[in-house]
Design an enzyme around this catalytic site. Structure first.
Site, PDB file in Angstrom:
ATOM      1  N   GLU A  60       0.817  -1.216   0.000  1.00  6.52           N
ATOM      2  CA  GLU A  60       0.000   0.000   0.000  1.00  6.52           C
ATOM      3  C   GLU A  60       0.850   1.266   0.000  1.00  6.52           C
ATOM      4  OE1 GLU A  60      -0.777  -2.693   1.701  1.00  6.52           O
ATOM      5  OE2 GLU A  60      -2.772  -3.199   0.966  1.00  6.52           O
ATOM      6  N   PHE A  83      -9.525  -2.784   0.414  1.00  9.87           N
ATOM      7  CA  PHE A  83     -10.519  -2.422   1.424  1.00  9.87           C
ATOM      8  C   PHE A  83      -9.995  -1.155   2.093  1.00  9.87           C
ATOM      9  CE2 PHE A  83     -11.548  -6.786   0.733  1.00  9.87           C
ATOM     10  CZ  PHE A  83     -12.895  -6.935   1.059  1.00  9.87           C
ATOM     11  N   HIS A 127     -12.189  -5.573   7.557  1.00  7.67           N
ATOM     12  CA  HIS A 127     -12.785  -5.378   6.228  1.00  7.67           C
ATOM     13  C   HIS A 127     -14.079  -4.587   6.323  1.00  7.67           C
ATOM     14  CE1 HIS A 127     -10.102  -8.789   5.432  1.00  7.67           C
ATOM     15  NE2 HIS A 127     -10.178  -8.490   4.149  1.00  7.67           N
TER      16      HIS A 127
END
Lengths: 325, 412
Positions: A60, A83, A127
């Site tokens: 990320e 997510f 999530h």
């Protein structure tokens, strides 16, 4: 106009921008061959090629940090976090580099980070989160939380055009559940302008994202059962947020309720409540109330998750209590 | 690229510089009666015996894993000509070195005079590495230099008066007083301003390279980091992604052997940071960072290779940080012998000697350059001092970019 789901509207906007502007590209985990975990970019790689629809490693920081570099070099990156929860791995970059580069170094960072957020599917603690408030707190970032398909499309177009880092929270519970007429042509929806989802005179209900529909259901119910008229202000964007619209509504109704799916303490609702207390105190006939998730991680098991996410009945009670105050 | 390959050492055993480090580590570990221990002991609740950093790994074991190349010195003027430098360029490089050190020395004085708020960082010992890499970059290449890389700003053409204005928090500094010390960059010169979180700029440098790859431009991005920052995940993510996509980026590790007070054996367990390059699928090379020409050659090879689509390279420039982490820090934790040894390898002095031996560098030429730089810096400080402090009302300005901010050459 065509009927589109919230998810299709997001996809339409992205495709439209990629067709008209070669600088726009998409990067994220599984966005290419797979079309994204939720299929927002399905068919994109076939159309735009693998250097504009980039399957990134599970990184990320490199995804969002890479977007910053590419943006400074003149591209218009749109990153997908698989997510919203995983943006915590890129939090440092967004807050430390992207948010501050314009202020301290004069360098614009036009990036969009798409964040599938929210609960309601037993996604569990990792999530299901709605981490918008921690970004709305950071000067230099913009935070967008559309509720309707039309806004989802127009706000994403605005986000891609915007010369700043924009966090675009797309609520997963709206993806396929919410459908509406969406203009086929390209259009933008301005940041910082709330939308009145429903007009009313007795209670102002300020909210955003999926909670707009929870609020609407509750408002319908209290109207039918008790004749209470609720005005729903859908903020649409949290940074910037439309104080004027909120204050004007509170001046009219004299009672305010703020609702969000994020947890209670330090949630963005606190900022709204404080602003109402500071700037509309004389107009209030009741304390400003908040309905939010409790201060816990998002639980997994359905009855626990239902107890966590604000439900229609919670909002009905909240509106009634305020109306009776 | 291949034609330079024979110049690169492959032996791994001929490492005068690196060997020096090991006995000094041991010396540090054994220094129980060191004044350092005494000074620290007063700060702790109970007296502690050995306060120096101790490695529990037998040091000889650390030497078995070398994978990176070790670069050899540059031999001659003709070799440099092949690499694109003529005598005039070399004199320009000497000038950039003297300017770089001069800016930091003068900055240090200004700091002591109370004219620079906050803190002040220098890159003493790293001047050659920073000047060399910047010299190897092309005009359209970009980079994100760090706080030991003043030479990059100098070579790319940032005017010294603007650097002093930055140090002093004035409106004419590149950040207009919004940020301090070396947290600056002139984007028009292909530089991106660093942040304190290291190595946060590596993913950004990789993103620049990604843009070049997407647009199929023959440009290269350079990302700097230190051996301390090599311990953070950003380094891994940036290098892994760059390796996977073979992006045109060159990673420069300023290995000055001390991350604030933490020595290398507490930062990484492989022999060289550059050894990791292999694991990311590209080349790593260790070069003596005090040898300007060797750094230049390795940077030039790596940048040319990246430009031609050959993917990333990791170049580790080994130096010693000759001062504290910042000027408040007297670096008491660095063994005295280490400073003495590395002082003999002063990068500017080394380059000066090379010029004298190989390029007929004369006293007159040197005097002229030094006088020129002295005047440049005197004028720069005067001009910076005339620059006003920012108006307090500007505190709110510039948090968000406007569409006009995108009307810059680098955003198009």
């Amino acid at each position: 106009m065509a009927e589109r789901t919230y998810l299709q509207a997001i996809s339409d906007s992205l495709r439209q921008e990629m067709r008209r502007d070669k600088r726009v590209f998409v990067i994220g985990e599984d966005v290419g061959v797979y079309g994204g975990a939720f299929k927002v970019t399905q068919g994109f790689q076939e159309e735009f090629g693998e250097w504009r629809v980039i399957d990134a490693p599970l990184s990320e920081t490199a995804i969002v940090g890479g977007c910053t570099g590419a943006a400074i070099m003149g591209l218009r990156p749109v990153a997908e976090m698989q997510f919203a929860d995983f943006v915590s791995c890129a939090w440092d970059h967004l807050v430390t580099v992207a948010a501050k580069q314009r202020y301290r170094a004069g360098t614009a960072v036009p990036i969009v980070v798409r964040l599938p957020s929210g609960g309601g599917f037993s996604g569990g603690p990792f999530h299901s989160q709605n981490p918008e408030s921690s970004f709305a707190h950071i000067p230099g970032l913009k935070v967008v939380c559309p509720a309707t398909p039309a806004d989802a499309k127009g706000l994403l177009t605005t986000a891609i055009e915007d010369p700043n880092p924009v966090l675009y929270f797309e609520h997963k519970h709206l993806y396929r559940r919410i459908k509406d007429d969406v203009p086929e042509e390209r259009y933008t929806v301005p940041f910082g302008e709330a939308r009145f989802h429903r007009e009313g005179d007795d209670v102002t209900l300020v909210t955003w994202g999926a909670m707009v529909f929870t609020a609407a259901e509750a408002a319908q119910k209290v109207e039918e059962e008790d004749g209470i008229s609720t005005e729903i202000v859908d903020l649409r964007t949290l940074a910037p947020w439309d104080r004027k619209a909120v204050l004007a509504s509170v001046e009219k109704t004299s009672k305010a309720l703020v609702l969000h799916e994020d947890t209670h303490t330090g949630g963005f609702g606190a900022e709204i409540v404080a602003t109402i207390a500071e700037d509309a105190f004389e107009h209030l006939d009741a304390p400003v109330r908040r309905i939010a998730a409790p201060d816990t991680p998002v639980p997994f098991s359905p009855p626990l998750e239902k107890a966590f996410i604000p439900q229609v009945e919670d909002v009905v009670k909240g509106i009634k209590d305020l109306a009776e105050y | 690229v291949t034609e330079f390959a024979p110049a690169r050492g492959t032996t791994g055993t001929e490492v005068g510089l690196v060997l020096l480090e090991v006995p000094l580590r041991v010396a540090a570990a054994e220094a129980e009666d060191d004044p350092v221990a005494e000074r620290l002991a007063t700060l702790l609740p109970e007296p502690v015996g050995g306060l120096s950093h101790v490695s529990s790994v037998p040091l000889e074991c650390l030497r078995l894993m070398a994978i990176a190349w070790e670069a050899e010195p540059v031999g001659s003027l003709s070799e440099l000509k092949e690499l694109g430098l003529d005598r005039e360029d070399l004199l320009g490089i000497f000038r950039a070195l003297v300017t770089t050190r001069g800016i930091e020395e003068r900055g240090h004085i200004l700091y002591k005079q109370g004219k620079i708020p906050g803190s002040f960082y220098t890159g003493r010992g790293n001047e050659a590495a920073s000047v060399a890499v910047a010299t190897a970059m092309g005009p359209d290449d970009v980079g994100a230099p760090l706080h030991r890389d003043m030479g990059v700003h100098v070579v790319r053409g940032v005017e010294p008066w603007r650097i002093f204005a930055q140090f002093m928090g004035r409106v004419d500094g590149p950040t207009k007083g919004k940020d301090g010390n070396v947290h600056m960059a002139d984007a028009r010169l292909g530089l991106i301003a660093m942040v304190s979180h290291l190595p946060a700029m590596l993913p950004v440098a990789v993103g620049c390279a990604l843009a070049f790859r997407i647009r199929e431009e023959k440009r290269v991005s350079v990302g700097w980091f230190g051996e301390g920052a090599s311990a953070r995940g950003d380094t891994h993510e940036a290098m892994n992604f760059a390796g996977v996509r073979r992006l045109p980026v060159v990673f420069i590790c300023d290995n000055n052997q001390w991350a604030y007070s933490t020595p290398t054996h507490l930062e990484y367990a492989c022999e060289h940071v550059a050894d990791r390059a292999k694991a990311y699928g590209f080349d790593g090379v260790v070069v003596d960072g005090t040898d300007l020409l060797a750094v230049y050659r390795e940077a030039k090879i790596a940048i040319d290779k990246a430009r031609q689509g050959g993917g990333p390279t990791l170049i580790e420039c080994l130096t010693l940080r000759m001062e504290g982490h910042a000027v408040h820090d007297d670096a008491f934790y660095v063994p005295k012998e280490m400073f003495e040894e590395w002082a003999k390898r002063d990068p500017i002095e080394r380059f000066r000697s090379w010029l004298r031996e190989n390029a007929d560098f004369t006293d007159e030429e040197e005097d002229e350059i030094r006088a020129e730089v002295k005047k440049l810096l005197n004028d720069a400080i005067k001009r910076a001092d005339e620059s006003p402090l920012p108006d307090p009302s500007t505190v709110l300005e510039g948090v968000y970019a406007t569409p006009e901010d995108l009307e810059t050459p680098h955003h198009k």
